[in-house]
Motif scaffolding. Structure first.
Motif, PDB file in Angstrom:
ATOM      1  N   VAL A 506      -8.698   9.973   1.613  1.00  0.00           N
ATOM      2  CA  VAL A 506      -8.230   8.619   1.883  1.00  0.00           C
ATOM      3  C   VAL A 506      -6.868   8.413   1.234  1.00  0.00           C
ATOM      4  O   VAL A 506      -6.523   9.058   0.243  1.00  0.00           O
ATOM      5  CB  VAL A 506      -9.222   7.546   1.359  1.00  0.00           C
ATOM      6  CG1 VAL A 506     -10.526   7.612   2.115  1.00  0.00           C
ATOM      7  CG2 VAL A 506      -9.448   7.704  -0.141  1.00  0.00           C
ATOM      8  N   ALA A 507      -6.109   7.506   1.809  1.00  0.00           N
ATOM      9  CA  ALA A 507      -4.821   7.108   1.243  1.00  0.00           C
ATOM     10  C   ALA A 507      -4.538   5.682   1.683  1.00  0.00           C
ATOM     11  O   ALA A 507      -5.066   5.209   2.693  1.00  0.00           O
ATOM     12  CB  ALA A 507      -3.703   8.037   1.696  1.00  0.00           C
ATOM     13  N   LEU A 508      -3.722   5.009   0.903  1.00  0.00           N
ATOM     14  CA  LEU A 508      -3.270   3.663   1.238  1.00  0.00           C
ATOM     15  C   LEU A 508      -1.814   3.738   1.681  1.00  0.00           C
ATOM     16  O   LEU A 508      -0.985   4.343   0.996  1.00  0.00           O
ATOM     17  CB  LEU A 508      -3.406   2.744   0.023  1.00  0.00           C
ATOM     18  CG  LEU A 508      -2.849   1.326   0.188  1.00  0.00           C
ATOM     19  CD1 LEU A 508      -3.658   0.544   1.205  1.00  0.00           C
ATOM     20  CD2 LEU A 508      -2.840   0.598  -1.156  1.00  0.00           C
ATOM     21  N   ILE A 509      -1.513   3.111   2.808  1.00  0.00           N
ATOM     22  CA  ILE A 509      -0.151   3.030   3.329  1.00  0.00           C
ATOM     23  C   ILE A 509       0.165   1.545   3.493  1.00  0.00           C
ATOM     24  O   ILE A 509      -0.527   0.842   4.243  1.00  0.00           O
ATOM     25  CB  ILE A 509      -0.015   3.718   4.709  1.00  0.00           C
ATOM     26  CG1 ILE A 509      -0.756   5.066   4.746  1.00  0.00           C
ATOM     27  CG2 ILE A 509       1.449   3.850   5.090  1.00  0.00           C
ATOM     28  CD1 ILE A 509      -0.223   6.124   3.836  1.00  0.00           C
ATOM     29  N   THR A 510       1.198   1.041   2.804  1.00  0.00           N
ATOM     30  CA  THR A 510       1.440  -0.398   2.855  1.00  0.00           C
ATOM     31  C   THR A 510       2.895  -0.734   2.538  1.00  0.00           C
ATOM     32  O   THR A 510       3.584   0.035   1.846  1.00  0.00           O
ATOM     33  CB  THR A 510       0.515  -1.141   1.866  1.00  0.00           C
ATOM     34  OG1 THR A 510       0.738  -2.555   1.961  1.00  0.00           O
ATOM     35  CG2 THR A 510       0.767  -0.692   0.431  1.00  0.00           C
ATOM     36  N   ASP A 511       3.324  -1.884   3.051  1.00  0.00           N
ATOM     37  CA  ASP A 511       4.614  -2.418   2.631  1.00  0.00           C
ATOM     38  C   ASP A 511       4.460  -3.343   1.431  1.00  0.00           C
ATOM     39  O   ASP A 511       5.409  -3.996   1.015  1.00  0.00           O
ATOM     40  CB  ASP A 511       5.327  -3.132   3.786  1.00  0.00           C
ATOM     41  CG  ASP A 511       4.441  -4.115   4.545  1.00  0.00           C
ATOM     42  OD1 ASP A 511       3.321  -4.398   4.089  1.00  0.00           O
ATOM     43  OD2 ASP A 511       4.885  -4.613   5.608  1.00  0.00           O
ATOM     44  N   GLY A 512       3.260  -3.363   0.850  1.00  0.00           N
ATOM     45  CA  GLY A 512       2.998  -4.122  -0.371  1.00  0.00           C
ATOM     46  C   GLY A 512       3.158  -3.270  -1.608  1.00  0.00           C
ATOM     47  O   GLY A 512       3.755  -2.192  -1.577  1.00  0.00           O
ATOM     48  N   ARG A 513       2.572  -3.758  -2.719  1.00  0.00           N
ATOM     49  CA  ARG A 513       2.740  -3.101  -4.024  1.00  0.00           C
ATOM     50  C   ARG A 513       1.391  -2.659  -4.579  1.00  0.00           C
ATOM     51  O   ARG A 513       0.342  -3.178  -4.233  1.00  0.00           O
ATOM     52  CB  ARG A 513       3.355  -4.074  -5.035  1.00  0.00           C
ATOM     53  CG  ARG A 513       4.760  -4.486  -4.771  1.00  0.00           C
ATOM     54  CD  ARG A 513       5.311  -5.304  -5.937  1.00  0.00           C
ATOM     55  NE  ARG A 513       4.677  -6.597  -6.064  1.00  0.00           N
ATOM     56  CZ  ARG A 513       4.366  -7.193  -7.218  1.00  0.00           C
ATOM     57  NH1 ARG A 513       4.611  -6.586  -8.356  1.00  0.00           N
ATOM     58  NH2 ARG A 513       3.817  -8.387  -7.233  1.00  0.00           N
ATOM     59  N   MET A 514       1.457  -1.690  -5.500  1.00  0.00           N
ATOM     60  CA  MET A 514       0.310  -1.322  -6.328  1.00  0.00           C
ATOM     61  C   MET A 514       0.665  -1.365  -7.807  1.00  0.00           C
ATOM     62  O   MET A 514      -0.209  -1.364  -8.660  1.00  0.00           O
ATOM     63  CB  MET A 514      -0.198   0.076  -5.969  1.00  0.00           C
ATOM     64  CG  MET A 514      -0.977   0.126  -4.681  1.00  0.00           C
ATOM     65  SD  MET A 514      -2.571  -0.674  -4.772  1.00  0.00           S
ATOM     66  CE  MET A 514      -3.561   0.599  -5.552  1.00  0.00           C
TER      67      MET A 514
END
Length: 625
Positions: A506-514
């Motif tokens: 799994v991976a997260l792809i986003t234009d947000g932040r972590m």
């Protein structure tokens, strides 16, 4: 040791790129120096208002020009454990300043919200914009023109960058940043992480989770994991804006109080009225900023600073972009393992040798600029010293020459990794950031079908329904600065961690932040251009194959370019409200004017039209001299 050629080349490129904007900035602060901050320029009515509450000696001091006046700008409040200790600082500063021949006035407070409280809540959508609000509040506090110097009291995520941006708008003033220090160690980070995953898996209830969180975050002081707050503190030392060794001294201790007093005494000695004038606008230059980036990368620090450092640099007339981070990261070793990049906390890091050991090692390896100005004098080598109390007096001694715990901190010759903890991603989705220092090597690549969501709440609902029990690239869109203020998406970490532990890729792809607490899941974040501005991430469809190679810095969707460009942006019928409620309507002007993540996501500096987001990819063509 001669300077590393990569550090030298990147610094020179930044100097050339910034030549005009830096020259304009220095001219502005030189003009400000000429017209102020001399209180003699104020009218009698101005002065009377400015010192009305002072006693007779204080009024006499401020009426003349014999004593320099320190403006105290503080982020004190009782909601943030890191900032609660700051309430005790102003009396210490005022007393120390008077005894040292100066005066100190509490100039103003700045807002300071806690991401730990607002995480996953609507208020988190104001978090990034709070940085710009803090910058403006800092400017308001200092604009009374009563001050010869300033002390900035702040610690956490957006607070220090906001104080910095605001202070740089008064770049003719000497400024020292005064930290509060971390809370003592509580529940171990390893156990805390396990309990969070147990809750996400439904194995324990809320009562057990709350008890564990309360044992972790248990007293005044900064949270002890190595997130943005503690990355801020390290940056301030690497950039020469703290007193040496002051970042990780626990609050409520005699040494902490002595350092606070010493900051007041020192800032008086670097005003224009003294003989060692050191304005903040001169200290924060291209070399100091490169030193900050080196420290961030060598320590595995917060991804938030790929935006904050850019914004702070622009406030000083210096232009930095992610290509600079990428090249420096390739040359700088990873020297620290602090949670979430390991199990230790910042107290363990400090005990192992901390910032002083890192600076000593990096200077010896030619990876830092020593020829910089700092608040304590010339040369970054002064920051290899750490403070002690000796018969009640504050003294500095050389820090350790060898790490006291090589599971937490290592030298340049035997690092945890040969390169820094961040990678810049490039591909047909634009540019982004991934923090790999906490991600095991076997999880740094992924090829999996996309599942596209409108929010982290939608992701968690799909998780609870068992819909993500497979290899998945989880894409969360419209989370950028223009979309909804760019909240952090940490509510996803425990659930995605459970899926990864079950053997799914799994991976997260986003234009947000972590942010700085990015954990063991590969997360391609801050994708620019963002979906709300027409970025390709907003045209991904469920089932599209996503390829991520965090090591190589590659992120692509396996869709023909023409087909991807022809698609309409993804729209959700139940897309969450992001413009009203919880004060969000008051920040519409920020959402309309904020720059891209690579430009610092700042609404105050060099605001660009929406189309400017596409220009970030062109920077790759610049020669790397």
């Amino acid at each position: 040791m001669s300077l590393n050629p990569v550090i030298a080349a990147v610094t020179e490129r930044i100097v050339r790129r910034s030549r005009d904007s830096r020259r304009e900035y220095l001219a502005k602060i030189e003009h400000a120096k000429r017209v102020g901050p001399h209180r003699g320029r104020l009218s009698c009515g101005n002065l009377a208002h400015g010192f009305a509450v002072k006693d007779r000696p204080g009024k006499e001091a401020l009426a003349g020009d014999r004593r320099a006046n320190i403006g105290i700008v503080s982020a004190y409040n009782e909601m943030l454990s890191a900032h609660e200790p700051l309430g005790a600082f102003p009396p210490l500063i005022k007393e120390a300043a008077w005894q040292a021949g100066g005066v100190a006035q509490f100039a103003g407070g700045v807002p300071a919200m806690c991401d730990g409280v607002t995480q996953g809540q609507p208020g988190m959508e104001l978090s990034l914009f709070s940085r710009d609000t803090i910058a403006m509040a800092t400017a308001i506090a200092l604009t009374h023109n009563m001050f010869d110097a300033a002390l900035c009291l702040g610690v956490c995520d957006k607070i220090v960058p906001g104080l910095m941006i605001g202070s740089l708008s008064f770049g003719h003033l000497p400024v020292i940043f005064v930290p509060g220090g971390p809370m003592t160690s509580g529940l171990s980070n390893k156990v805390k992480s396990q309990i969070r995953q147990q809750f996400a898996a439904g194995e324990i209830g809320r009562d057990e989770l709350l008890e564990a969180e309360s044992q972790s975050y248990h007293s005044p002081g900064t949270c002890t994991f190595y997130g943005t707050a503690n990355s801020n503190q390290l940056l301030m030392e690497f950039m020469g804006l703290h007193l040496p060794g002051s970042s990780f001294v626990n609050p409520g201790t005699p040494l902490r109080d002595a350092l606070t007093r010493a900051a007041a005494e020192r800032v008086l000695r670097i005003t224009e009225m003294a003989d060692d004038y050191r304005p903040i606008g001169r200290i924060v230059d291209e070399k100091a900023l490169v030193n900050g980036i080196v420290g961030l990368l060598a320590s595995g620090g917060s991804t938030n600073h790929t935006m904050h450092i850019v914004a702070m640099a622009r406030a000083a007339g210096v232009v930095i972009d992610w290509s600079d981070f990428a090249e420096i990261s390739a040359a700088v070793p990873l020297m620290a393992r602090v949670y979430p990049n390991g199990t230790a906390d910042v107290n363990h890091f400090a005990a192992a040798g901390g910032i002083q050991f890192m600076i000593r090692e990096l200077l010896a390896a030619g990876l830092l600029h020593d020829d910089v100005s700092t608040v304590v004098g010339d040369g970054l080598h002064r920051y290899t010293q750490e403070p002690f109390l000796e018969d009640g007096a504050l003294v500095w001694r050389e820090g350790v020459a060898a790490s006291h715990d090589t599971d937490v901190l290592r030298g340049v010759a035997e690092p945890f990794a040969s390169t820094g903890g961040l990678r810049v991603l490039q591909g047909n989705l634009g540019r982004g950031i991934v923090k790999i220092s906490a991600v095991e090597k076997e999880h740094r690549t992924l090829r999996a079908p996309a599942r596209v969501f409108a929010s982290q709440e939608h992701v968690l609902a799909a998780y609870q329904a068992g819909e993500l029990e497979r290899d998945t690239a989880i894409v969360v869109i419209n989370q950028g600065p223009r979309g909804n203020g760019m909240p952090e998406l940490h509510k996803l970490t425990p659930s995605l961690g459970v899926l990864q532990d079950k053997g799914y890729r799994v991976a997260l792809i986003t234009d947000g932040r972590m942010s700085g607490a990015s954990g063991k899941i590969p997360a391609a974040i801050q994708i620019t251009p963002e979906a709300r501005l027409g970025g390709p991430i907003g045209r991904i469809r469920d089932g599209d194959m996503i390829a991520l190679d965090a090591e190589a810095g590659e992120l692509t969707v396996e869709v023909d370019d023409a087909e991807l460009a022809a698609r309409e942006p993804t729209v959700f019928d139940d897309e969450p409200e992001t413009e009203f409620g919880f004060g969000r309507e008051l920040f519409a002007v920020f959402r309309r004017n904020v720059g891209s993540a690579e430009e610092g996501a700042c609404a105050l500096l060099d605001a660009q039209p929406a189309a400017a987001d596409t220009r970030t990819t062109a920077r790759e063509s610049e020669p790397a001299e």
